[in-house]
Design an enzyme around this catalytic site. Structure first.
Site, PDB file in Angstrom:
ATOM      1  CB  CYS A  63      -0.965   0.047   1.169  1.00 25.40           C
ATOM      2  SG  CYS A  63      -2.178   1.376   0.958  1.00 25.40           S
ATOM      3  CG  LEU A  64       2.574   4.695  -3.185  1.00 29.67           C
ATOM      4  CD1 LEU A  64       3.298   4.403  -4.495  1.00 29.67           C
ATOM      5  CD2 LEU A  64       1.701   5.937  -3.350  1.00 29.67           C
ATOM      6  CB  VAL A  65      -1.673   6.480  -0.428  1.00 31.01           C
ATOM      7  CG1 VAL A  65      -2.859   5.622  -0.001  1.00 31.01           C
ATOM      8  CG2 VAL A  65      -1.886   7.942  -0.035  1.00 31.01           C
ATOM      9  CE1 TYR A 120      -4.535   6.197  -3.402  1.00 26.14           C
ATOM     10  CE2 TYR A 120      -2.719   7.545  -4.198  1.00 26.14           C
ATOM     11  CZ  TYR A 120      -3.217   6.316  -3.786  1.00 26.14           C
ATOM     12  OH  TYR A 120      -2.387   5.238  -3.752  1.00 26.14           O
ATOM     13  CB  CYS A 181      -2.918   3.821  -6.587  1.00 26.32           C
ATOM     14  SG  CYS A 181      -4.135   2.848  -5.664  1.00 26.32           S
ATOM     15  CB  VAL A 182      -0.542  -1.237  -5.034  1.00 30.99           C
ATOM     16  CG1 VAL A 182       0.875  -0.738  -4.817  1.00 30.99           C
ATOM     17  CG2 VAL A 182      -1.344  -1.139  -3.739  1.00 30.99           C
TER      18      VAL A 182
END
Length: 241
Positions: A63-65, A120, A181-182
Site C-alpha cells: 500500500c503506497l499511500v 485519490y 497506487c497499487v
C-alpha cells in the site's frame, strides 16, 4: 497488485524460464482516507509474519499511500518493521515497499521532473505529490481521480488511462507515473502511454516488480510493461533487507 504482479512474473517466466510463486496477506481497507490508512499500517507486521510462513525470498508491502501518509521517508521505517517481523518468525527475507520502490525507481531512472496520475481524493493526492517532491523529484503535473471507495479504485478501467495521460502536462518530464497506487489497474495501458509519450512510464506495480527482481538478482526481460521491465534499465544493488 494481486492481479498485476502475478501477470508480470508470468511474463518474466515466459521470457527467462525462472519460476515464481506469489503469496499475499491482506490488511482491511474500505475507504481510502487518512484514518483508515493509519489503521492499515498498524497491521503490516502481522501480514508480514503471515506471508513469511511460506519462506519467501522477498516481501513487498503493497500500500503506497498508507506509507506516504506517515510522513517523509516513512518507507524506510515500514520496510524495517516488515523485515523484523519476518526475521522474528524465523524466515528472514529481503523487503521492499511500493512507496519506497516508486521513489527509488524514479531516482534510479535519473528522473528529476515527473507527471503523475492517482485515483485519490485531493488531500491524499497532495500527500503523494509532496512525498515524491521530498525525495528531490519535482511533480510537474498530477491528475487525481477523487475515488474514495477502495473497491471502486480496483474497478477503474485501465484503458481510460491513455486519455487521462493525454491531459497531463508532460513537456520536459523525465518520466510519467501512470498509477501512483497499487490498487488502480494500469498494466494494460503502460506500454501504450510510453509509446505515445516517448518517456519512461512506470506505476507502483511495475516499480515494485523491478525491485523484487533486483532483490532476486534477476534481470527484467518482459514484454508490454514499459522500458523499465523490458531490461532497458540497468538494475543496481539489491533492495534493503
Amino acid at each position: 497488485m494481486e492481479t498485476e504482479l502475478p501477470e508480470l512474473f508470468r511474463r518474466q517466466s515466459e521470457a527467462t524460464g525462472h519460476r515464481y510463486t506469489f503469496h499475499s496477506a491482506r490488511a482491511a481497507l474500505k475507504n481510502v482516507t487518512a484514518a483508515e490508512l493509519a489503521a492499515m499500517v498498524a497491521k503490516a507486521a502481522d501480514c508480514a509474519t503471515s506471508v513469511s510462513d511460506a519462506d519467501v525470498d522477498v516481501i513487498a508491502y503493497a500500500c503506497l499511500v498508507a506509507v506516504m501518509a506517515q510522513g517523509p521517508g516513512a518507507h524506510a521505517g515500514s520496510e524495517e518493521i516488515i523485515a523484523q517481523a519476518a526475521e522474528a518468525n524465523g524466515h528472514p527475507a529481503a523487503v521492499t515497499s511500493s512507496a519506497g520502490a516508486l521513489v527509488r525507481t524514479l531516482q534510479h531512472l535519473g528522473a528529476r521532473r515527473v507527471a503523475m496520475v492517482t485515483p485519490y481524493l485531493p488531500e491524499l493526492t497532495k500527500t503523494v505529490s509532496d512525498y515524491i517532491e521530498g525525495a528531490g523529484i519535482t511533480v510537474q503535473d498530477v491528475i487525481g481521480l477523487s475515488v474514495a471507495d477502495n473497491l471502486e479504485v480496483g474497478r477503474l478501467d485501465p484503458l481510460a488511462l491513455p486519455g487521462i495521460a493525454d491531459r497531463l502536462n508532460t513537456e520536459g518530464v523525465d518520466a510519467v507515473v501512470l498509477s501512483a497506487c497499487v490498487q488502480m489497474p494500469s498494466l494494460a495501458a503502460v506500454q501504450t502511454v510510453e509509446d505515445a509519450l516517448g518517456v519512461p512510464v512506470i506505476t507502483a506495480a511495475t516499480a515494485t516488480t523491478f525491485e523484487i527482481l533486483n532483490a532476486l538478482g534477476h534481470t527484467p526481460a518482459m514484454h508490454g510493461a514499459g522500458l523499465l521491465l523490458a531490461g532497458g534499465v540497468r538494475t543496481g544493488a539489491p533492495v534493503p533487507a
